[in-house]
Design a protein around this motif. Structure first.
Motif, PDB file in Angstrom:
ATOM      1  N   VAL A 106     -13.302  55.270   9.546  1.00 61.88           N
ATOM      2  CA  VAL A 106     -11.966  54.736   9.756  1.00 61.88           C
ATOM      3  C   VAL A 106     -11.944  53.821  10.974  1.00 61.88           C
ATOM      4  O   VAL A 106     -11.302  52.759  10.981  1.00 61.88           O
ATOM      5  N   VAL A 107     -12.675  54.191  12.014  1.00 62.62           N
ATOM      6  CA  VAL A 107     -12.674  53.415  13.253  1.00 62.62           C
ATOM      7  C   VAL A 107     -13.282  52.026  13.063  1.00 62.62           C
ATOM      8  O   VAL A 107     -13.041  51.112  13.857  1.00 62.62           O
ATOM      9  N   ASP A 108     -14.030  51.840  11.979  1.00 54.05           N
ATOM     10  CA  ASP A 108     -14.675  50.561  11.713  1.00 54.05           C
ATOM     11  C   ASP A 108     -13.974  49.737  10.632  1.00 54.05           C
ATOM     12  O   ASP A 108     -14.459  48.669  10.251  1.00 54.05           O
ATOM     13  N   VAL A 109     -12.858  50.224  10.121  1.00 49.35           N
ATOM     14  CA  VAL A 109     -12.211  49.578   8.981  1.00 49.35           C
ATOM     15  C   VAL A 109     -11.811  48.137   9.310  1.00 49.35           C
ATOM     16  O   VAL A 109     -11.129  47.895  10.314  1.00 49.35           O
ATOM     17  N   PRO A 110     -12.204  47.185   8.475  1.00 51.45           N
ATOM     18  CA  PRO A 110     -11.792  45.790   8.706  1.00 51.45           C
ATOM     19  C   PRO A 110     -10.319  45.595   8.364  1.00 51.45           C
ATOM     20  O   PRO A 110      -9.761  46.302   7.518  1.00 51.45           O
ATOM     21  N   ARG A 111      -9.701  44.628   9.002  1.00 55.52           N
ATOM     22  CA  ARG A 111      -8.273  44.397   8.826  1.00 55.52           C
ATOM     23  C   ARG A 111      -7.929  44.099   7.368  1.00 55.52           C
ATOM     24  O   ARG A 111      -6.968  44.651   6.824  1.00 55.52           O
ATOM     25  N   ASP A 112      -8.697  43.244   6.711  1.00 54.13           N
ATOM     26  CA  ASP A 112      -8.356  42.887   5.336  1.00 54.13           C
ATOM     27  C   ASP A 112      -8.495  44.078   4.404  1.00 54.13           C
ATOM     28  O   ASP A 112      -7.676  44.292   3.508  1.00 54.13           O
ATOM     29  N   GLY A 113      -9.531  44.904   4.621  1.00 56.84           N
ATOM     30  CA  GLY A 113      -9.694  46.096   3.798  1.00 56.84           C
ATOM     31  C   GLY A 113      -8.575  47.100   4.013  1.00 56.84           C
ATOM     32  O   GLY A 113      -8.089  47.731   3.070  1.00 56.84           O
ATOM     33  N   PHE A 114      -8.148  47.234   5.264  1.00 53.96           N
ATOM     34  CA  PHE A 114      -7.044  48.145   5.572  1.00 53.96           C
ATOM     35  C   PHE A 114      -5.757  47.671   4.905  1.00 53.96           C
ATOM     36  O   PHE A 114      -5.036  48.462   4.284  1.00 53.96           O
ATOM     37  N   LEU A 115      -5.477  46.383   5.014  1.00 48.22           N
ATOM     38  CA  LEU A 115      -4.251  45.853   4.431  1.00 48.22           C
ATOM     39  C   LEU A 115      -4.244  45.978   2.910  1.00 48.22           C
ATOM     40  O   LEU A 115      -3.217  46.305   2.300  1.00 48.22           O
TER      41      LEU A 115
ATOM     42  N   ASP B 208     -16.475  48.979   0.579  1.00 50.72           N
ATOM     43  CA  ASP B 208     -17.008  48.999   1.938  1.00 50.72           C
ATOM     44  C   ASP B 208     -15.993  49.582   2.920  1.00 50.72           C
ATOM     45  O   ASP B 208     -16.364  50.186   3.936  1.00 50.72           O
ATOM     46  N   THR B 209     -14.712  49.424   2.611  1.00 46.29           N
ATOM     47  CA  THR B 209     -13.664  49.987   3.464  1.00 46.29           C
ATOM     48  C   THR B 209     -13.580  51.498   3.289  1.00 46.29           C
ATOM     49  O   THR B 209     -13.478  52.243   4.265  1.00 46.29           O
ATOM     50  N   LEU B 210     -13.648  51.958   2.054  1.00 45.51           N
ATOM     51  CA  LEU B 210     -13.547  53.394   1.771  1.00 45.51           C
ATOM     52  C   LEU B 210     -14.744  54.164   2.299  1.00 45.51           C
ATOM     53  O   LEU B 210     -14.606  55.261   2.840  1.00 45.51           O
ATOM     54  N   GLN B 211     -15.929  53.586   2.180  1.00 45.27           N
ATOM     55  CA  GLN B 211     -17.142  54.334   2.513  1.00 45.27           C
ATOM     56  C   GLN B 211     -17.533  54.218   3.981  1.00 45.27           C
ATOM     57  O   GLN B 211     -18.454  54.888   4.432  1.00 45.27           O
ATOM     58  N   GLY B 212     -16.838  53.378   4.731  1.00 52.74           N
ATOM     59  CA  GLY B 212     -17.116  53.278   6.154  1.00 52.74           C
ATOM     60  C   GLY B 212     -16.231  54.198   6.972  1.00 52.74           C
ATOM     61  O   GLY B 212     -15.286  54.807   6.460  1.00 52.74           O
TER      62      GLY B 212
ATOM     63  N   VAL C 117     -10.934  65.196   5.326  1.00 49.28           N
ATOM     64  CA  VAL C 117     -11.815  65.552   4.219  1.00 49.28           C
ATOM     65  C   VAL C 117     -12.998  64.595   4.234  1.00 49.28           C
ATOM     66  O   VAL C 117     -12.810  63.371   4.231  1.00 49.28           O
ATOM     67  N   LYS C 118     -14.178  65.149   4.268  1.00 53.42           N
ATOM     68  CA  LYS C 118     -15.384  64.331   4.355  1.00 53.42           C
ATOM     69  C   LYS C 118     -15.407  63.278   3.247  1.00 53.42           C
ATOM     70  O   LYS C 118     -15.165  63.578   2.079  1.00 53.42           O
ATOM     71  N   ASN C 119     -15.658  62.046   3.641  1.00 55.47           N
ATOM     72  CA  ASN C 119     -15.800  60.890   2.747  1.00 55.47           C
ATOM     73  C   ASN C 119     -14.477  60.364   2.193  1.00 55.47           C
ATOM     74  O   ASN C 119     -14.482  59.384   1.442  1.00 55.47           O
TER      75      ASN C 119
END
Length: 260
Positions: free
Chosen positions: A110-119, A104-108, A158-160
């Motif tokens: 960047v501006v919407d990335v959740p903190r736990d997914g980013f970490l 869910d982090t990769l396919q969303g 790069v798209k996606n």
């Protein structure tokens, strides 16, 4: 295929390959190349599910050290380097070929990335390389080379590719800082940037086939890179002939990155 190599240019060298998942992995291409040039290898596998796929490849490499390594599990990295110190007393090179972002982090966006997914993305894709460099440093008593894998999406949108591009940009920056810090000890550090490859990791990127087609049609060489192309170029940089090359991001992509 790895070309027939008569000279064992890396004979006597010992190194760790992290990231083999199957015989399509970039890490496998690197392992084959290093072994063809005479190096002795330690190999890791992610977990028990991956073990049956990796152990036969490790046997093909005649790897004397085969251990589990999930960088998200505390203590596993340290255990691998402790074993290397116990059995070999040194290490000459390390290939770090792992990256991960939750789906869910990769396919969303960047501006919407959740903190736990980013970490999680940064810990596995970037920090783990820094930590391995820390553990390898005292074992590189006569110098050595550290490698990690990156991608063009670190520099261009790069798209996606999304948050992985952010993580790879951080990784490439880490390479430069590590190269500066470890260079006085004769330790070189490189990021290897292959063109798009049909690996299991890439299967998580939406519309990846379109990216492959674009790369083949656009790259000056009009050819897709193979894992063996990546492996042989990486192995060259571990040779003493490359002792004054460090801190680089080496593109192995048929020239794709130079085209607008």
């Amino acid at each position: 295929m790895i070309p027939h190599v008569q000279a064992q240019l890396l004979a006597g060298k010992k190194g760790l390959i992290v990231g083999i998942a199957n015989d399509q992995s970039i890490a496998w291409g690197c392992a084959r190349a290093f072994r063809a040039l005479g190096a002795e290898l330690a190999v890791t596998y992610l977990n028990d599910r991956a073990r049956p796929h990796v152990e036969p490849l490790a046997r093909e490499l005649a790897a004397p050290i085969v251990m589990p390594l999930d960088v998200a599990v505390p203590g596993q990295m340290e255990a691998v380097f402790d074993r290397i110190e116990k059995d070999w007393g040194k290490i000459d090179f390390l290939v770090h070929s792992i990256a991960y972002a939750p789906k869910d982090t990769l396919q969303g966006r960047v501006v919407d990335v959740p903190r736990d997914g980013f970490l999680t993305t940064m810990e596995i894709s970037c920090w783990s390389f820094i930590r391995m460099a820390h553990l390898a440093e005292p074992l590189m008593k006569n110098g050595g080379t550290l490698f990690t894998m990156t991608y063009y999406g670190s520099q261009m949108v790069v798209k996606n590719y999304n948050v992985m591009g952010v993580a790879k940009a951080a990784l490439e920056s880490a390479v430069r800082y590590l190269a500066a810090e470890l260079g006085p000890k004769g330790i070189r550090v490189h990021a290897i940037s292959p063109g798009p490859l049909a690996t299991r990791a890439a299967s998580g990127i939406p519309q990846f086939d379109e990216l492959l087609n674009k790369a083949q049609q656009t790259a000056p060489a009009r050819s897709l890179v193979s894992i063996d192309d990546v492996g042989m170029a990486t192995a060259f940089l571990a040779h003493d002939a490359a002792r004054l090359i460090t801190g680089e991001t080496l593109y192995i992509d048929g020239g794709y990155h130079i085209i607008d």
